[in-house]
Scaffold this active site. Structure first.
Site, PDB file in Angstrom:
ATOM      1  N   GLY A   1       2.677   3.777   1.352  1.00 23.58           N
ATOM      2  CA  GLY A   1       3.281   3.977   2.669  1.00 23.58           C
ATOM      3  C   GLY A   1       3.737   5.405   2.901  1.00 23.58           C
ATOM      4  O   GLY A   1       3.865   5.862   4.032  1.00 23.58           O
ATOM      5  N   ARG A   2       4.048   6.079   1.833  1.00 24.15           N
ATOM      6  CA  ARG A   2       4.392   7.499   1.991  1.00 24.15           C
ATOM      7  C   ARG A   2       3.810   8.331   0.864  1.00 24.15           C
ATOM      8  O   ARG A   2       4.237   9.450   0.606  1.00 24.15           O
ATOM      9  CB  ARG A   2       5.895   7.682   2.094  1.00 24.15           C
ATOM     10  CG  ARG A   2       6.590   7.190   0.885  1.00 24.15           C
ATOM     11  CD  ARG A   2       8.042   7.170   1.000  1.00 24.15           C
ATOM     12  NE  ARG A   2       8.454   6.115   0.089  1.00 24.15           N
ATOM     13  CZ  ARG A   2       9.646   5.959  -0.377  1.00 24.15           C
ATOM     14  NH1 ARG A   2      10.579   6.768   0.034  1.00 24.15           N
ATOM     15  NH2 ARG A   2       9.936   5.003  -1.202  1.00 24.15           N
TER      16      ARG A   2
ATOM     17  N   ASP B   1       4.398  -4.109  -7.237  1.00 20.70           N
ATOM     18  CA  ASP B   1       3.742  -2.918  -6.676  1.00 20.70           C
ATOM     19  C   ASP B   1       4.297  -1.638  -7.301  1.00 20.70           C
ATOM     20  O   ASP B   1       3.767  -0.556  -7.078  1.00 20.70           O
ATOM     21  CB  ASP B   1       3.896  -2.878  -5.157  1.00 20.70           C
ATOM     22  CG  ASP B   1       5.334  -3.012  -4.701  1.00 20.70           C
ATOM     23  OD1 ASP B   1       5.940  -4.059  -4.990  1.00 20.70           O
ATOM     24  OD2 ASP B   1       5.864  -2.075  -4.079  1.00 20.70           O
ATOM     25  N   ASN B   2       5.383  -1.762  -8.070  1.00 16.31           N
ATOM     26  CA  ASN B   2       5.933  -0.591  -8.759  1.00 16.31           C
ATOM     27  C   ASN B   2       5.664  -0.630 -10.260  1.00 16.31           C
ATOM     28  O   ASN B   2       6.321   0.063 -11.027  1.00 16.31           O
ATOM     29  CB  ASN B   2       7.444  -0.493  -8.512  1.00 16.31           C
ATOM     30  CG  ASN B   2       7.760  -0.091  -7.081  1.00 16.31           C
ATOM     31  OD1 ASN B   2       6.925   0.490  -6.392  1.00 16.31           O
ATOM     32  ND2 ASN B   2       8.960  -0.392  -6.625  1.00 16.31           N
TER      33      ASN B   2
ATOM     34  N   ASP C   1       8.225   5.900   8.462  1.00 12.32           N
ATOM     35  CA  ASP C   1       7.644   7.159   8.926  1.00 12.32           C
ATOM     36  C   ASP C   1       6.782   7.907   7.906  1.00 12.32           C
ATOM     37  O   ASP C   1       6.196   8.944   8.219  1.00 12.32           O
ATOM     38  CB  ASP C   1       8.766   8.097   9.415  1.00 12.32           C
ATOM     39  CG  ASP C   1       9.822   8.314   8.338  1.00 12.32           C
ATOM     40  OD1 ASP C   1       9.587   7.879   7.190  1.00 12.32           O
ATOM     41  OD2 ASP C   1      10.864   8.902   8.653  1.00 12.32           O
ATOM     42  N   GLY C   2       6.722   7.398   6.667  1.00  9.04           N
ATOM     43  CA  GLY C   2       5.902   8.084   5.671  1.00  9.04           C
ATOM     44  C   GLY C   2       6.513   9.379   5.161  1.00  9.04           C
ATOM     45  O   GLY C   2       5.868  10.130   4.432  1.00  9.04           O
TER      46      GLY C   2
ATOM     47  N   ASP D   1       7.325   5.399  -9.409  1.00  6.89           N
ATOM     48  CA  ASP D   1       8.127   5.158  -8.207  1.00  6.89           C
ATOM     49  C   ASP D   1       9.638   5.192  -8.475  1.00  6.89           C
ATOM     50  O   ASP D   1      10.311   4.161  -8.562  1.00  6.89           O
ATOM     51  CB  ASP D   1       7.756   3.826  -7.533  1.00  6.89           C
ATOM     52  CG  ASP D   1       6.544   4.014  -6.640  1.00  6.89           C
ATOM     53  OD1 ASP D   1       5.902   5.072  -6.729  1.00  6.89           O
ATOM     54  OD2 ASP D   1       6.237   3.113  -5.848  1.00  6.89           O
TER      55      ASP D   1
ATOM     56  N   GLY E   1       0.805  -1.222   0.000  1.00 10.49           N
ATOM     57  CA  GLY E   1       0.000   0.000   0.000  1.00 10.49           C
ATOM     58  C   GLY E   1       0.832   1.264   0.000  1.00 10.49           C
ATOM     59  O   GLY E   1       2.054   1.225   0.148  1.00 10.49           O
TER      60      GLY E   1
HETATM   61  P1  AMP Z   1       9.350   1.032  -2.784  1.00  7.53           P
HETATM   62  O1  AMP Z   1      10.364  -0.057  -2.861  1.00  7.53           O
HETATM   63  O2  AMP Z   1       9.943   2.406  -2.632  1.00  7.53           O
HETATM   64  O3  AMP Z   1       8.372   0.967  -3.884  1.00  7.53           O
HETATM   65  O4  AMP Z   1       8.557   0.811  -1.418  1.00  7.53           O
HETATM   66  C1  AMP Z   1       7.960  -0.402  -1.037  1.00  7.53           C
HETATM   67  C2  AMP Z   1       6.907  -0.154   0.017  1.00  7.53           C
HETATM   68  O5  AMP Z   1       7.491   0.449   1.190  1.00  7.53           O
HETATM   69  C3  AMP Z   1       5.793   0.756  -0.440  1.00  7.53           C
HETATM   70  O6  AMP Z   1       4.584   0.273   0.066  1.00  7.53           O
HETATM   71  C4  AMP Z   1       6.185   2.081   0.167  1.00  7.53           C
HETATM   72  O7  AMP Z   1       5.079   2.894   0.324  1.00  7.53           O
HETATM   73  C5  AMP Z   1       6.816   1.672   1.500  1.00  7.53           C
HETATM   74  N1  AMP Z   1       7.788   2.674   1.989  1.00  7.53           N
HETATM   75  C6  AMP Z   1       9.023   2.922   1.518  1.00  7.53           C
HETATM   76  N2  AMP Z   1       9.602   3.931   2.197  1.00  7.53           N
HETATM   77  C7  AMP Z   1       8.725   4.350   3.138  1.00  7.53           C
HETATM   78  C8  AMP Z   1       8.720   5.366   4.140  1.00  7.53           C
HETATM   79  N3  AMP Z   1       9.740   6.186   4.336  1.00  7.53           N
HETATM   80  N4  AMP Z   1       7.635   5.471   4.909  1.00  7.53           N
HETATM   81  C9  AMP Z   1       6.582   4.666   4.718  1.00  7.53           C
HETATM   82  N5  AMP Z   1       6.515   3.701   3.820  1.00  7.53           N
HETATM   83  C10 AMP Z   1       7.564   3.537   3.003  1.00  7.53           C
HETATM   84 MG    MG Z   2       6.823   1.687  -4.525  1.00  6.35          MG
END
Ligand code: AMP
Ligand code: MG
Length: 513
Positions: A100-101, A268-269, A133-134, A278, A98
């Protein structure tokens, strides 16, 4: 900005959790949760994209809009929400993930009726933040802003960036995951896309056996973003899968054309619309290397290396096929479509290479020519972008070593120069078989081969400068990336200086952002 015109059809239609509770948790059976962004009291604007704001119909930026750009003090019409999705990460099912940020504001419609979703990245935690931390740091936010805009001007389908602001808050990050956490400036990018839906959204509903919502989500996607699909019933969903496959293959070919390595091609990307989405530990290629991955997390297996992106996108489509199976219920069709994917991808890929070399169409023997070329690039560590600039103006009468020394990352000895001569000879022989004039051939190369690409070391230098309060490099990069097929700044169209070979954040990157 007319933020009062932002509508939220997604949350009007789909099941959601309206508790506005951002405690991290599983939210079964829903596609989103409403939440309140963190709110920042001392934001500062770094870049606002006037051209994009006019295009999507959100209007001009005024000082009072700064709060909106970091998700603070939202108008009544906006119930901010984060969407729930799942995904396969590095080849394994990861369950619920989902936004996350990322937090969505909703959708704006311009005068011609075109709809655009608006999303904050880095504006606070959501139920999907998974112990994080989002927040986002300036370093990664600037990379996303500039690279997504660079891709847009290169002509590659992508999400875009409307603004970059500092939150006024510091964030702690361990950039290389080596036990060395540091305070960094927090930032928010407002990004836009026709839709931010990913393969993972469909995977989540399917894994939870929420087939009714799955079907409604696919219907919604087709109605809004795949208007070329007309049949009803199972054929509609087959057409949808074929269309997504095609868009995905086309995107991969575009990444190969410009030399883009995404770095984290988890499902998810993967955008359902075939957009680049992303921007994390991505990189443009400097030296041509099929095995190159900028992502330190991916170094052991190099699953997402440059040369594997075609194959991996097909693997990701298998996961989407599994998710859509309840609607399509025809294994043979899904298998055939996935098998055809490889053929389609390679055909498009080879045609793209033809254009890069100035060939009007693919002829017998070209595949071998391309294989030889790849071998030469890889062996002599030639710069991908500069190679194509060079062969366009290549001159048999001038000393070869002079023409190629600034393109290779190794010293070229006589043996190497001999290999280049042989290759150029075979190239010239091939060019003679063209059915177009030399002028037309050069024109084709000029629109296919960028002169400027946003190399990681340029981003690294720009971030260093911004951290010390200067914006000169930023403005130069913004100008250069908006005109990638011209050489506005010759000093930016050079190979990576050797001092950047091993700097983390320049040659290698982690997911920490
Ligand atoms: P990513 O590999 O950047 O696509 O991230 C994978 C998952 O981790 C996604 O669901 C992001 O929303 C979550 N995520 C990555 N970094 C953060 C962050 N700093 N705070 C919250 N969620 C994060
Ligand atoms: Mg992502």
């Amino acid at each position: 900005m007319n933020t009062q015109n932002i509508k939220q059809p997604f949350i009007d239609i789909f099941p959601g959790d309206f508790s506005r509770n951002n405690r991290q948790r599983n939210t079964p059976k829903v596609l989103f949760s409403t939440i309140d962004p963190a709110g920042f009291t001392n934001p500062e604007l770094i870049i606002f994209n006037d051209e994009l704001s006019a295009e999507i119909g959100i209007g001009k930026f005024e000082e009072k809009d700064l709060n909106f750009l970091v998700g603070t003090d939202l108008p009544e019409n906006i119930k901010a929400y984060a969407t729930a999705y799942a995904g396969h990460q590095f080849g394994n099912w990861a369950g619920q993930l989902g936004d996350g940020r990322a937090i969505l504001a909703g959708e704006i419609t311009n005068d011609s009726g075109r709809k655009t979703e608006i999303q904050w990245k880095g504006a606070g935690a959501t139920p999907y933040s998974r112990h994080a931390d989002g927040r986002a740091v300036l370093r990664s936010s600037l990379r996303e802003y500039l690279m997504s805009e660079a891709m847009y001007y290169l002509g590659v389908p992508t999400t875009r960036a409307l603004s970059l602001s500092l939150t006024g808050e510091n964030v702690v990050r361990d950039m290389m995951y080596n036990g060395n956490p540091q305070e960094e400036k927090g930032a928010v990018v407002v990004r836009t896309a026709e839709s931010f839906l990913r393969f993972g959204h469909y995977e989540l509903m399917s894994a939870q056996r929420e087939y009714k919502t799955l079907q409604e989500l696919v219907d919604f996607t087709i109605e809004n973003y795949f208007t070329e699909i007309s049949p009803e019933g199972p054929q509609k969903y087959k057409d949808f899968f074929e269309n997504v496959s095609k868009r995905t293959a086309d995107l991969m070919v575009e990444w190969f054309r410009v030399g883009f390595v995404h770095g984290v091609m988890n499902t998810d990307n993967m955008s359902i619309l075939g957009l680049t989405i992303d921007y994390g530990p991505f990189s443009m290629l400097d030296e041509y290397d099929l095995n190159f991955t900028p992502n330190t997390t991916d170094l052991p297996g190099r699953r997402y290396a440059f040369g594997k992106q075609g194959q991996i996108s097909q693997w990701n489509l298998w996961q989407l096929a599994n998710a859509l199976h309840p609607l399509i219920q025809d294994e043979k069709f899904l298998e055939d479509t996935l098998n055809k994917y490889g053929d389609y991808f390679w055909k498009q890929h080879d045609q793209m290479l033809c254009r890069k070399f100035g060939f009007d169409k693919l002829l017998e023997g070209d595949e071998e020519f391309f294989t030889n070329w790849q071998g030469l690039m890889q062996e002599l560590q030639l710069d991908y972008t500069l190679f194509f600039t060079q062969i366009e103006k290549f001159d048999m009468e001038t000393d070869l070593s002079k023409q190629f020394e600034n393109i290779s990352y190794i010293f070229l000895n006589n043996d190497d120069l001999g290999k280049i001569t042989d290759f150029i000879k075979s190239y010239h022989t091939r060019l003679k078989k063209n059915n177009i004039s030399e002028t037309e051939s050069v024109a084709l190369m000029k629109i296919t081969n960028p002169k400027f690409t946003l190399r990681n070391y340029l981003l690294y230098e720009c971030i260093e400068e911004i951290n010390s309060g200067k914006t000169e490099k930023l403005n130069i990069l913004l100008n250069a990336l908006q005109n990638p097929y011209e050489e506005i700044y010759s000093e930016l169209s050079v190979k990576r200086p050797s001092k950047y070979n091993d700097i983390s954040g320049s040659s290698t990157l982690s997911c920490s952002s």
